[in-house]
Every structure is written in C-alpha cells, then in structure tokens.
Design an enzyme around this catalytic site. Structure first.
Site, mmCIF file in Angstrom:
data_model
loop_
_atom_site.group_PDB
_atom_site.id
_atom_site.type_symbol
_atom_site.label_atom_id
_atom_site.label_comp_id
_atom_site.label_asym_id
_atom_site.label_seq_id
_atom_site.Cartn_x
_atom_site.Cartn_y
_atom_site.Cartn_z
ATOM 1 N N ASP A 201 0.899 -1.143 0.000
ATOM 2 C CA ASP A 201 0.000 0.000 0.000
ATOM 3 C C ASP A 201 0.939 1.194 0.000
ATOM 4 O O ASP A 201 1.519 1.534 1.025
ATOM 5 C CB ASP A 201 -0.892 0.029 1.239
ATOM 6 C CG ASP A 201 -1.868 1.197 1.172
ATOM 7 O OD1 ASP A 201 -1.520 2.215 0.549
ATOM 8 O OD2 ASP A 201 -2.971 1.094 1.719
ATOM 9 N N HIS A 202 1.119 1.801 -1.170
ATOM 10 C CA HIS A 202 2.221 2.768 -1.270
ATOM 11 C C HIS A 202 2.039 3.975 -0.352
ATOM 12 O O HIS A 202 2.991 4.676 -0.060
ATOM 13 C CB HIS A 202 2.470 3.181 -2.725
ATOM 14 C CG HIS A 202 1.435 4.102 -3.264
ATOM 15 N ND1 HIS A 202 0.319 3.662 -3.903
ATOM 16 C CD2 HIS A 202 1.356 5.440 -3.243
ATOM 17 C CE1 HIS A 202 -0.415 4.690 -4.256
ATOM 18 N NE2 HIS A 202 0.185 5.796 -3.870
ATOM 19 N N HIS A 264 -5.877 2.871 1.328
ATOM 20 C CA HIS A 264 -5.164 4.033 1.873
ATOM 21 C C HIS A 264 -5.886 4.696 3.043
ATOM 22 O O HIS A 264 -5.291 4.983 4.077
ATOM 23 C CB HIS A 264 -4.963 5.094 0.796
ATOM 24 C CG HIS A 264 -4.403 4.567 -0.490
ATOM 25 N ND1 HIS A 264 -3.450 3.576 -0.528
ATOM 26 C CD2 HIS A 264 -4.653 4.900 -1.769
ATOM 27 C CE1 HIS A 264 -3.143 3.338 -1.792
ATOM 28 N NE2 HIS A 264 -3.854 4.111 -2.559
#
Ligand code: NAP
Length: 513
Positions: A201-202, A264
């Site tokens: 999950d960047h 996010h």
C-alpha cells in the site's frame, strides 16, 4: 553491478538514514517491467536508490513482460523512464551502472518457459556473485496474474532458496472484495510463507504517513488527548481535482470505495487510532492496526444508507475549463453506477474511541487536490472571555496534510492585539519542505528497499487485508444490490454532493475543500 553513490549525496541527510540499513545482495525481478507503474515509479525509484548509494553492493534486475524485446531495448526503455521521471537528475555513471546489468525475459505469465529462463538467469547472477543472492519477485501486473505468477513460481521451485531469502511483493489491489482477498491469500500462502509476502500500500511508504506515528509516539503533547474524552471527531479527506484520466477500464470496475477507502484511507485511520506498539516492528505494529480495524463494526445492510454516501461527478468546471461528467467520459457506460465519490461515517468501538465519529471522504473532480487528516478537539468546558467579545473561538484542530503541502498544523485560540481580551484562531505550522530543506524520497524507494531488507512494517499482513475488506464489504454489497435508487451527482470542481452533509451530526460540517 556495484551501485555507487554520487559525491553530492554524501551531504544529503536522507542518505545518512539509508546508509545505516544493510541490504543483502539481491536479484529483483519485476513482472510487468514494461508497464506504467514500472515506467513511472519503480524504475525511477531504483535509480534514486542507486543515486544515494542505498542499493546493495551487488544488485541485479530482470524485467518480465509479454512483448518481445532484447536486454538492450529494455535498458533503453528503463533509461527513458528514469530520465523522464526520476526526482533527481540522473548522473550518467550511476545510471549506466544501474542499466548495464538489467536483463529482460519476454513471455506470457502463464508460460513455463518464462520461469525456466528466469531460473537460468538468476543462477547466472548467483554464479557471477559467487554466492546465492536474495530474490525479490515484484508483481507489478494486473491483479488476475497475482495467483498465476505465485503458482508458477512455486511450480518452478523459485519460491524458496537454500542459502538466501526469497520474497514476493504484490501490488494493489489485493482482492476485489472480502471473498476474493481471502481466496488470493489462500493461493499465495499455499506457495509462500506469510513472512515472505509483502503486500503494497504505497501510502504507507509516504513520509507524511509515517510522520503520523512520529507525531503520536515521539511527542508527549498529543497522546494524553488522543481519545474520546478530548477528541470530538476526525475527518480524513482524499480529494482529487482530476477525473479518471482515460482509465475507465480500471475505474468502472473499481470505484472510489475500492480505489482509495479500502486501502489508503483505512490505513490512515488505523495508524491514527491504534494503540502505541511496544516496538516499531512489523508484527507488533500490524497487531495493533489489526485490533482497531477489527473494532470498526461493519454496518448491517439496513444501516448502510445512514453511514455511507456515494455519488458521481456531473459536468462542471475544473481548473478553469469545462469538463464532462463521469458518464460522458470515454469508456464509461451511459448508465454506469460506479461511484466517483464516497463518504463514510465510521466508529471504532473500543474504550479509547467509543462515541467519536470518523468521517472519511474521497472523490474525483473535487474542488482541489488534498489528502489530510483533521482531528478536532472538544470545545473548552467554559469560555471565560465571552463577555469581552471573543470572535470566532473555535475548537483546536490538528491537521496532518499528506499531500500536497506535507506538514502538520495546529490551530490555537490566540489573543487579538489590543486592550480587550478578544480571541481568534491562528495556526501553528510545520512544513516538511521548510523544516528539512530536502526532498522526501518517493514512497516506492522506501518500500522497495524495505522489501529487499525483509522489513514488512510498512506492508499489509494477510489478516489485516481481510479486516480492511471486512469494513467495506457490506457497503459494496449494499450498493451493488441497490440497482434502482438514483446515484447522487455533484458538479465537477465542487466540494461533493450535498447528501454527504447528512453524515455529519449536530453542527459539524466538512472542512472546506
Ligand atoms: P500496465 O501498464 O497495464 O502494465 C502491465 C504489465 O504486464 C506490462 O508490462 C505488460 O507487458 C505485462 N503483461 C500484461 N499481460 C501479460 C501477460 N499475459 N503475460 C506477460 N506480461 C503481461 O499496468 P500498471 O499500470 O503498470 O499496473 C501494474 C499493477 O500496479 C496493477 O496491479 C496496478 O493496480 C498497480 N498500480 C499501478 C499504479 C499506476 O500508477 N500505474 C499505481 C498503483 C498501483 P506488455 O507491455 O509487454 O504487454
């Protein structure tokens, strides 16, 4: 190859942090090495790591994708990507050093020959190095290939190595709903141990997101008020001003809830509300996140209407130009019910947070681009200055901006200069750019390095991913089953649909966009 740092990086304070992290010699395989993500993010991130001397002494890379290409053509493509997207200006020596040992393996992801060729190339790297290199398989492909590639790696025996670590990095989305996430976990974990799996999950790689933990756990100031006794409500916003940018194929099947909330935004919520972990260590941190995610009670079908709002953007004005509505975008069905906006009211049902509403909203074609967390404290119990004509006394607010102006601001009531005791809100601010005078590394730099080091702190664990889906699955189902009621609209360039105001109780209102 051996990755060398440029002279200028010796003065870069970021390098000091990176240099302390030893990385074992590694071969990195990027499945989907010619794709958009590799082009814009992964290859430039690798260059920046090389530029700062953060790659291991011995680092090799293989791109795997469908189209026929020689190694040189792949290197040329990588050079172009790096020159176009790197955050630092490429140094020719570092760049050529990085490119010179990049290899390319063409073929379909379900073709056994691809894996045989991969094995031969990886063995060659090991022989040249005189030791077995760690292996990282990065799945930067469409999600339908995640189980295919994991399975084929297992069949080829590439999921383990006798004298080295083998890891698999899996891009988002991990699943399409709770059932598919579970089944993907089962397939991947049938081949790899959980400790080998790094689900991306960047957002977690972003400096400001990690700063949320620094803010909470490195300051004595906030933790005493971080609970239901002092906090009135929390708003998490991830607003975009752009539309779907020609990505109808992806977006029609996803929608705002899957695209941003499931991953996010719920991650931000978990980091904001979790108990302080005893150590900043992968499983301890993820244990704490899991506990709060499991404390978010998913809505019953009949409750969805009262706690979740969806909408689509209608034609409007964005950035001074007229723009089409979502259903007029190319590739979008004229009767599409995909939401481009989602807003939720959630509760974390535990002692710390009982009764505190968490408002989440995300959308495309909103008034401006901003990702922020706003924590609003309760009003002071008694305002003694009221008779002196205080103007606009407001509750304290702690706002953490994730993008675009990364930083933290705290609103305070301050005295207006003059003979009378009049109060008005002012902001105390910290901005990353001005405080550190350095460019933050891109999220992917941090995450690639962590995966190579085997540090899973900023990656999502299997139970956590299922807990994330567990929160939104009932909403997805309710929305999917409701095929008749009209989907609210909001004009492109606006703050979103009026219906979202109904989620906020009392005199609370959404922060201005
Ligand atoms: P993409 O541009 O469509 O790239 C797909 C890659 O897979 C290409 O290298 C393509 O090779 C290869 N490929 C497709 N089918 C194949 C097959 N049957 N056999 C072998 N190779 C095949 O996708 P992307 O945008 O890079 O996205 C990759 C992943 O990252 C997705 O999971 C996405 O959700 C995620 N992600 C992307 C972004 C982004 O900004 N792009 C952001 C966050 C997450 P050819 O070029 O040879 O066809």
């Amino acid at each position: 190859m051996s990755a060398t740092a440029t002279g200028e990086s010796a003065e870069n304070p970021l390098v000091a942090g990176l240099e302390r992290l030893p990385v074992h010699p590694t071969s990195l395989v990027i499945f989907g090495g010619t794709g958009d993500l590799a082009h814009r993010k992964l290859l430039p991130a690798l260059y920046n790591l090389a530029h700062e001397g953060a790659l291991p002494e011995r680092f090799e890379m293989i791109g795997v994708a469908r189209r026929e290409k020689e190694d040189e053509a792949f290197q040329d493509m990588a050079r172009e990507s790096i020159e176009r997207y790197s955050r630092t200006k490429p140094d020719p020596d570092v760049l050529e050093g990085l490119l010179s040992d990049m290899r390319y393996v063409p073929g379909a992801f379900d073709d056994d020959e691809v894996y045989a060729e991969l094995e031969r190339t990886l063995k060659q790297f090991d022989e040249q190095a005189g030791e077995q290199l760690d292996r990282v398989f990065y799945l930067s492909t469409a999600p339908q290939f995640f189980p295919v590639i994991a399975g084929k790696l297992g069949e080829a025996g590439l999921n383990r190595a006798e004298q080295a670590e083998v890891r698999i990095v899996i891009e988002k989305p991990f699943g399409y709903d709770l059932a598919s996430a579970r089944s993907l976990n089962t397939e991947v974990l049938g081949v790899f141990e959980e400790s080998q799996v790094f689900r991306i999950d960047h957002y977690l790689g972003k400096e400001t997101v990690q700063n949320l933990m620094a803010l909470r756990f490195a300051n004595a100031l906030f933790e005493p008020v971080w609970n239901r006794n002092f906090i009135d409500n929390v708003q998490i916003t991830a607003a975009e001003d752009i539309g779907i940018e020609g990505r109808a194929g992806y977006y029609e099947g996803a929608g705002a809830l899957r695209d941003l909330v499931q991953n996010h935004m719920l991650q931000l919520l978990a980091l904001l509300t979790m108990e302080p972990p005893a150590a900043f260590e992968a499983n301890r941190l993820r244990d704490e996140k899991l506990k709060v995610l499991e404390a978010i009670v998913p809505p019953a079908p009949e409750e969805v209407g009262a706690m979740a709002v969806r909408a689509q953007y209608a034609p409007g004005v964005s950035g001074g130009s007229e723009v089409p509505g979502y259903r007029e975008e190319e590739g979008v069905a004229a009767d599409s019910r995909t939401e481009t906006y989602a807003a939720l009211r959630l509760h974390v049902s535990n002692w710390r947070w009982a009764g505190v509403p968490f408002y989440l909203r995300t959308g495309k074609r909103l008034a401006r681009k901003v990702t922020e967390i706003a924590v609003t404290l309760k009003p002071v119990p008694h305002l003694a200055f009221q008779s002196s004509g205080s103007v606009g006394v407001q509750c304290n607010q702690i706002v953490l901006t994730v993008q675009p102006d990364e930083g933290v601001s705290v609103s305070l009531g301050a005295k207006i200069p003059g003979p009378r005791m009049r109060i008005r809100p002012v902001n105390m601010e910290f901005r990353y750019g001005t405080s550190f005078m350095s460019q933050s590394p891109e999220a992917y730099e941090r995450l690639i390095l962590d995966a190579m080091r085997g540090d899973a702190t900023l990656f999502t664990r299997n139970d956590e991913i299922e807990a994330l889906w567990g929160v939104i699955d009932p909403i997805l189902t309710a929305w999917h089953e409701d095929t008749s009621s009209p989907i609210p609209e909001y004009p492109a360039g606006s703050a979103g649909p009026a219906q979202a105001d109904q989620l906020l109780d009392g005199d609370r209102h959404w922060r201005r966009l």
